[in-house]
Write a protein that holds these residues in place. Structure first.
Motif, PDB file in Angstrom:
ATOM      1  N   GLY A  79     -12.900  15.801   1.206  1.00  0.00           N
ATOM      2  CA  GLY A  79     -13.599  17.200   1.075  1.00  0.00           C
ATOM      3  C   GLY A  79     -12.658  18.707   0.633  1.00  0.00           C
ATOM      4  O   GLY A  79     -12.411  19.360  -0.734  1.00  0.00           O
ATOM      5  N   SER A  80     -12.091  18.747   2.378  1.00  0.00           N
ATOM      6  CA  SER A  80     -11.465  20.653   1.728  1.00  0.00           C
ATOM      7  C   SER A  80     -10.122  19.887   1.759  1.00  0.00           C
ATOM      8  O   SER A  80      -9.417  21.108   1.134  1.00  0.00           O
ATOM      9  N   VAL A  81      -9.459  18.974   1.062  1.00  0.00           N
ATOM     10  CA  VAL A  81      -8.141  18.818   0.925  1.00  0.00           C
ATOM     11  C   VAL A  81      -8.285  17.776  -0.379  1.00  0.00           C
ATOM     12  O   VAL A  81      -9.216  16.334  -0.577  1.00  0.00           O
ATOM     13  N   LEU A  82      -7.560  17.787  -1.134  1.00  0.00           N
ATOM     14  CA  LEU A  82      -7.070  16.832  -2.503  1.00  0.00           C
ATOM     15  C   LEU A  82      -5.914  16.616  -2.557  1.00  0.00           C
ATOM     16  O   LEU A  82      -4.666  17.031  -1.917  1.00  0.00           O
ATOM     17  N   SER A  83      -5.330  15.571  -2.591  1.00  0.00           N
ATOM     18  CA  SER A  83      -4.058  14.330  -2.770  1.00  0.00           C
ATOM     19  C   SER A  83      -4.373  14.174  -4.882  1.00  0.00           C
ATOM     20  O   SER A  83      -5.493  13.129  -4.843  1.00  0.00           O
ATOM     21  N   LEU A  84      -3.380  14.139  -5.249  1.00  0.00           N
ATOM     22  CA  LEU A  84      -2.993  13.503  -6.379  1.00  0.00           C
ATOM     23  C   LEU A  84      -1.787  12.735  -5.958  1.00  0.00           C
ATOM     24  O   LEU A  84      -0.916  12.992  -5.638  1.00  0.00           O
ATOM     25  N   HIS A  85      -2.170  11.334  -6.484  1.00  0.00           N
ATOM     26  CA  HIS A  85      -1.129  10.145  -6.042  1.00  0.00           C
ATOM     27  C   HIS A  85      -0.545   9.403  -7.331  1.00  0.00           C
ATOM     28  O   HIS A  85      -1.229   9.655  -8.923  1.00  0.00           O
ATOM     29  N   TYR A  86       0.814   9.542  -7.434  1.00  0.00           N
ATOM     30  CA  TYR A  86       0.844   8.807  -8.675  1.00  0.00           C
ATOM     31  C   TYR A  86       2.540   7.862  -8.671  1.00  0.00           C
ATOM     32  O   TYR A  86       3.287   7.156  -9.308  1.00  0.00           O
ATOM     33  N   SER A  87       2.018   7.607  -7.341  1.00  0.00           N
ATOM     34  CA  SER A  87       3.031   6.507  -7.209  1.00  0.00           C
ATOM     35  C   SER A  87       2.955   5.279  -8.584  1.00  0.00           C
ATOM     36  O   SER A  87       4.233   4.343  -8.247  1.00  0.00           O
ATOM     37  N   LYS A  88       1.719   5.002  -8.531  1.00  0.00           N
ATOM     38  CA  LYS A  88       1.993   3.630  -9.148  1.00  0.00           C
ATOM     39  C   LYS A  88       2.051   3.762 -11.177  1.00  0.00           C
ATOM     40  O   LYS A  88       2.206   2.901 -12.068  1.00  0.00           O
ATOM     41  N   ALA A  89       2.364   5.338 -11.226  1.00  0.00           N
ATOM     42  CA  ALA A  89       2.887   6.004 -12.550  1.00  0.00           C
ATOM     43  C   ALA A  89       3.885   5.370 -13.183  1.00  0.00           C
ATOM     44  O   ALA A  89       4.712   5.386 -12.563  1.00  0.00           O
ATOM     45  N   GLN A  90       4.647   5.450 -14.625  1.00  0.00           N
ATOM     46  CA  GLN A  90       5.675   4.822 -14.738  1.00  0.00           C
ATOM     47  C   GLN A  90       6.198   6.020 -14.538  1.00  0.00           C
ATOM     48  O   GLN A  90       6.281   7.116 -14.836  1.00  0.00           O
ATOM     49  N   ARG A  91       7.900   5.558 -14.307  1.00  0.00           N
ATOM     50  CA  ARG A  91       8.857   6.276 -13.584  1.00  0.00           C
ATOM     51  C   ARG A  91       9.146   7.347 -15.069  1.00  0.00           C
ATOM     52  O   ARG A  91       9.260   8.797 -13.563  1.00  0.00           O
ATOM     53  N   GLU A  92       8.915   6.857 -15.474  1.00  0.00           N
ATOM     54  CA  GLU A  92       9.363   8.228 -16.610  1.00  0.00           C
ATOM     55  C   GLU A  92       8.407   9.303 -16.619  1.00  0.00           C
ATOM     56  O   GLU A  92       8.797  10.333 -17.636  1.00  0.00           O
TER      57      GLU A  92
END
Length: 174
Positions: A133-146
């Motif tokens: 809603g008033s906050v967005l979170s971009l998660h990238y912990s499962k992305a390739q490290r490089e």
């Protein structure tokens, strides 16, 4: 007072006070950090301890989190606690719900930003947007490290327009 130098004095003050409040974070404090917010589970041991603390006279337990209020309450599931969701923008205390008023212009900006962030999730596997809603979170912990430096670079490109006015803030997670 310095916490570590004056620990005995601080302990004495706390013991003397008739009212105490314990404020805790959920992710990384009450539960271990996990790859996806959905995976976080409050252990039975911690839940029982929180229930016990919440029953003590003059003792209040508050859980403040980046999660939205309903998610936080569902994950914890204890009635007599104080809850603060979305970094304190919404909460529940003494059976009363409150929300920090967010002007419509900023909510519109957040949704525009979400559309831009979708470019990241389309380009990089292991990334996703959590819309609270008033906050967005971009998660990238499962992305390739490089890929992480490129993800951060693109994120910073998109977010700059929104942070200039000072209303939108970027908080880094663990």
């Amino acid at each position: 007072m310095d916490l570590w130098k004056d620990l005995d004095k601080i302990t004495a003050l706390i013991k003397k006070s008739p009212v105490k409040i314990l404020m805790l974070d959920f992710d990384g404090t009450l539960t271990p950090i996990v790859k996806s917010p959905k995976e976080a589970v409050l252990s039975t041991e911690i839940k029982d301890l929180l229930k016990e603390l919440s029953r003590k006279k003059g003792f209040y337990v508050a859980i403040i989190s980046g999660r939205n209020l309903s998610d936080l309450k569902n994950k914890v599931g204890i009635k007599n606690l104080i809850y603060g969701g979305n970094h304190g923008l919404e909460g529940r205390m003494l059976n009363k719900k409150f929300n920090f008023p967010i002007p419509a212009k900023y909510l519109k900006d957040i949704q525009q930003l979400k559309q831009q962030l979708k470019e990241i999730t389309a380009r990089f596997n292991g990334t996703f947007i959590e819309d609270k809603g008033s906050v967005l979170s971009l998660h990238y912990s499962k992305a390739q490290r490089e890929s992480i430096p490129a993800i951060k670079l693109l994120f910073n490109k998109f977010i700059t327009l929104y942070t200039k006015g000072g209303f939108v803030k970027v908080l880094a997670g663990k």
